[in-house]
Each structure stands twice: as C-alpha cells, then as structure tokens.
Design a protein around this motif. Structure first.
Motif, short mmCIF file in Angstrom:
data_model
loop_
_atom_site.label_atom_id
_atom_site.label_comp_id
_atom_site.label_asym_id
_atom_site.label_seq_id
_atom_site.Cartn_x
_atom_site.Cartn_y
_atom_site.Cartn_z
N TYR A 64 0.83 -1.21 0.00
CA TYR A 64 0.00 0.00 0.00
C TYR A 64 0.87 1.26 0.00
CZ TYR A 64 -3.15 3.70 1.37
OH TYR A 64 -3.84 4.88 1.40
N PHE A 65 1.84 1.30 0.89
CA PHE A 65 2.63 2.54 1.02
C PHE A 65 3.54 2.79 -0.18
CE2 PHE A 65 1.11 2.16 5.41
CZ PHE A 65 0.64 3.45 5.59
N VAL A 66 3.96 1.74 -0.87
CA VAL A 66 4.73 1.91 -2.10
C VAL A 66 3.85 2.57 -3.18
CG1 VAL A 66 5.67 0.61 -4.06
CG2 VAL A 66 6.49 0.15 -1.75
N ARG A 67 2.55 2.23 -3.18
CA ARG A 67 1.63 2.85 -4.14
C ARG A 67 1.25 4.28 -3.73
NH1 ARG A 67 1.42 -2.30 -4.59
NH2 ARG A 67 0.88 -3.31 -6.57
N THR A 72 10.61 8.13 -7.01
CA THR A 72 10.67 9.40 -7.74
C THR A 72 10.87 9.19 -9.24
OG1 THR A 72 12.99 9.62 -7.11
CG2 THR A 72 11.39 10.83 -5.82
N THR A 73 11.13 7.96 -9.68
CA THR A 73 11.19 7.65 -11.11
C THR A 73 9.78 7.54 -11.71
OG1 THR A 73 11.50 5.38 -10.33
CG2 THR A 73 13.43 6.50 -11.20
N ASP A 74 8.77 7.44 -10.88
CA ASP A 74 7.38 7.38 -11.36
C ASP A 74 6.97 8.78 -11.85
OD1 ASP A 74 4.61 5.49 -10.41
OD2 ASP A 74 4.39 7.56 -11.12
N LEU A 80 8.98 16.32 -7.49
CA LEU A 80 9.91 16.28 -6.35
C LEU A 80 11.32 16.69 -6.79
CD1 LEU A 80 8.67 13.04 -4.55
CD2 LEU A 80 8.24 15.42 -3.90
N THR A 81 12.04 17.36 -5.90
CA THR A 81 13.35 17.90 -6.26
C THR A 81 14.52 17.15 -5.60
OG1 THR A 81 13.30 19.48 -4.42
CG2 THR A 81 12.36 20.21 -6.52
N HIS A 82 14.23 16.51 -4.46
CA HIS A 82 15.31 15.85 -3.71
C HIS A 82 15.47 14.41 -4.22
CE1 HIS A 82 17.94 15.12 -0.27
NE2 HIS A 82 17.31 13.98 -0.08
N PRO A 87 15.91 6.92 -6.15
CA PRO A 87 14.45 7.03 -6.32
C PRO A 87 13.65 6.63 -5.09
CG PRO A 87 15.33 5.19 -7.63
CD PRO A 87 16.50 5.93 -7.08
N ASP A 88 14.27 5.93 -4.14
CA ASP A 88 13.56 5.52 -2.92
C ASP A 88 13.82 6.47 -1.76
OD1 ASP A 88 16.25 4.76 -2.86
OD2 ASP A 88 15.88 3.11 -1.46
#
Lengths: 139, 139, 139
Positions: A64-67, A72-74, A80-82, A87-88
């Motif tokens: 759930y939390f991954v979705r 950040t590659t999604d 997002l800037t950081h 990506p994780d």
C-alpha cells in the motif's frame, strides 16, 4: 530510569519485528509500572505497532505505502526535487513523516501493555541494506 | 518534572525548524535522563522529526502533502462539507490527523536522543500567518 | 504512577470522543505535573487528537480516509492479499499504521494540556460493532 539502544539490520523495504528483543530488555529492568519511549534515529525508517498474527498484513502494508508514495522515477512524482540520493530516498522521507518516528508504550508489571495481536516493528523505507538504531528509555 | 511552552510564528504552509530552541531549554534543566513530551495545541498544524540536512526535503514534504490532501476548491475534494473556514482549513485538519500532534523524545544526559540528521519541526498547514503554541514537559 | 483502562463501544467507522472520561480520571489522580500515555490495544482502530467544535470535521475525516484507503472490494485495491476477514479489515490495518496507536499528552496541574478546540477520539476503522480497550498510564 534506564535506557538502551537496539541495532537492527534491514535488507530492503518492509516490516521487521523486534517485539521480543524489547520485551526481554523491559522485563530485565524489573516489575515496573512505567512508560517505554522508543525513537528510530533515522528519517527513512519508521516504528509501527501492528498485527503480528498473519504475515500477509505486513506484505500488504508495504504494498500500500509503495503505491501511496511511489519512487521518484514514477512520472506522478516528477515534481519532487530531492532525487539525487536515489528514487527511494524522498519517498522514504515522506513515509517517515507519515508513520511514527517515536512510540511510547505503557508498561505494567514489567510488560508492555500491547494487545493480543500487536507486535512492534521497524518499517524500513530504503531498498539497500541498512543498520538502524532505535533508542529506548524506560521511566 | 518541569514544563514550558514555545510560541512559534508561521507565515504559510511549510516546515519551521525549532530544534535549537527546544534543545536549549532541555539543556538548561540539567543533565537529565528523561523523556520530553511536546504537544501542538492546534488541529491545523503538526510536529515532525525530519531531515535537517537538505532544505529540498522540506520543500518536497510540503509539495507531497498538498497533493495528497488538496484544497477544498479542488473538484476531487467536493465531497467535503466543512468548507466555510477557507479552502485550506479542512485539508489542515486531515493533515493534522495524519501527522503527529504529540511527540515524545528520549533525553539522555540532558540532550534529546535525535539522530545526526534529525531536526524538530512545526509543520504549518494553514496559508495565513498564525501564532502556534507548543507545550513541553520533561520528566 | 497510576494506570487504568477505558472500554469503548463502537458501532461502525468514525470518530468517538472520550475526552471527558479521560479528563475525569486524570483529575481524580490529583493536581499532578505528569505525562499521560494512552494506547489502543487493537490494530484496526486509532487514537486522535482532533477538533471538537464542529461535528462536520469528524464526518469529513471519516470520508477522506475511506477514499484514501478504500475497501478491498474496490478494484484499485485488488493487489491486497489479506482479504478473508472482510473488505474493511486490511484498510483498517493500513489506517491504524497511518494514524496514532499511542498518544502522550502533557498533564499540568491535573489537567491535560490540550488546546481550546482539541478533543480526544477513538477512530474506529471497522464496520461492525466492537468493544475497544484503551490502556492509560499517568506518571
């Protein structure tokens, strides 16, 4: 008042139970009426009290939390800037804002007052292996 | 046991660090082994322990939560009923449910047991300037 | 140090205020400077400090979290595996990860240091009636 630190090894995102480790330390301090405070000293992992009966729950929580907070590659996270730490990384900070960094648990007669199905977990939000430090005070 | 209150001024949504203010007060109470409990006495602001190394993280946290809980003027939030205090009001209550109102932090030898990169933040969820009150007890 | 337990009856998802019950118990323990720790001993209900002025806020909080974490019968939740305890069960665990299981509140002169508009709630995440147990320690 006493304090200690627990070191936990993680190998990728997910929940790592450490209820017994903490319970043993608490019991060793005597039959106290107290409050136990835990803090995970990182901003990319969380502490959870969660169901420890069916391991499917832990798999589903991670899913759930991954979705909810994709890497950040999604494309949906492109604002997002950081992103330079992987990506994780920024998703890990977001999850660590949303999920507990500290927990305080009543201790009665030297035992944590957890419910029948409640266990204590470190929720790792990074993909690579990490050593995580949890500081505890009992008072 | 001692207690105090911190007053923080905010000017719009975002994270406001106050680690040093709290650390100075804690240190002034002596080399205690203790637990520090903080509560923000509002339902439209939160307390966070978060990364204080790279300011991008704070910008991204604000950006993520604005998308997760958009203003009530956003069509996807049209089911909400508590809208008369402004488009940022009900989202502020939702964020204040999701993010911590209270924090308890172990104190060892008069210092908060925070990790190297952890800072203490007030997360303001309203757009207009506010004075925010955080009550602290050390014991 | 003293401790007690509160039993709360719920009848479906939503917020159940119990500020007065807790305040009376705290006041009965004397004019203490203390910290009150509460834990809900279940993984499908949460504890919240929230606005107690306008009941619309409580309705909207329930509505938001039902949309953020839909029942497992919703196609968008089809990746979840822990579904045999009903469509509201795994969403309840997710909400109980996201929202507080424990709260610690400063107590000054025998009163919880809550803000003017803050109340104490049990947030029930299951549809059917439940008895919920909240353990409290004051020290």
């Amino acid at each position: 008042m006493s304090h200690t630190a627990f070191e936990l090894s993680t190998h990728g995102q997910g929940l790592y139970e450490f209820t017994d480790t903490v319970a043993r330390w608490v019991a060793g301090e005597g039959p106290l009426e107290a409050a136990l405070t835990l803090i995970v000293q990182h901003t990319s992992a969380s502490l959870l009290i969660q169901e420890n009966a069916d391991p499917e729950v832990q798999v589903d929580l991670k899913a759930y939390f991954v979705r909810l907070v994709p890497p950040t590659t999604d494309p949906c996270m492109s604002y997002l800037t950081h992103t330079y730490e992987g990506p994780d990384d920024m998703p890990a900070h977001i999850k660590s804002a949303m999920l507990p960094t500290t927990l305080t648990i009543p201790v009665i007669s030297g035992r944590m007052a957890l419910g029948t199905w409640q266990g204590l977990y470190l929720f790792e939000h990074r993909d690579r292996p990490h050593r995580r430090r949890v500081v505890a005070v009992l008072r």
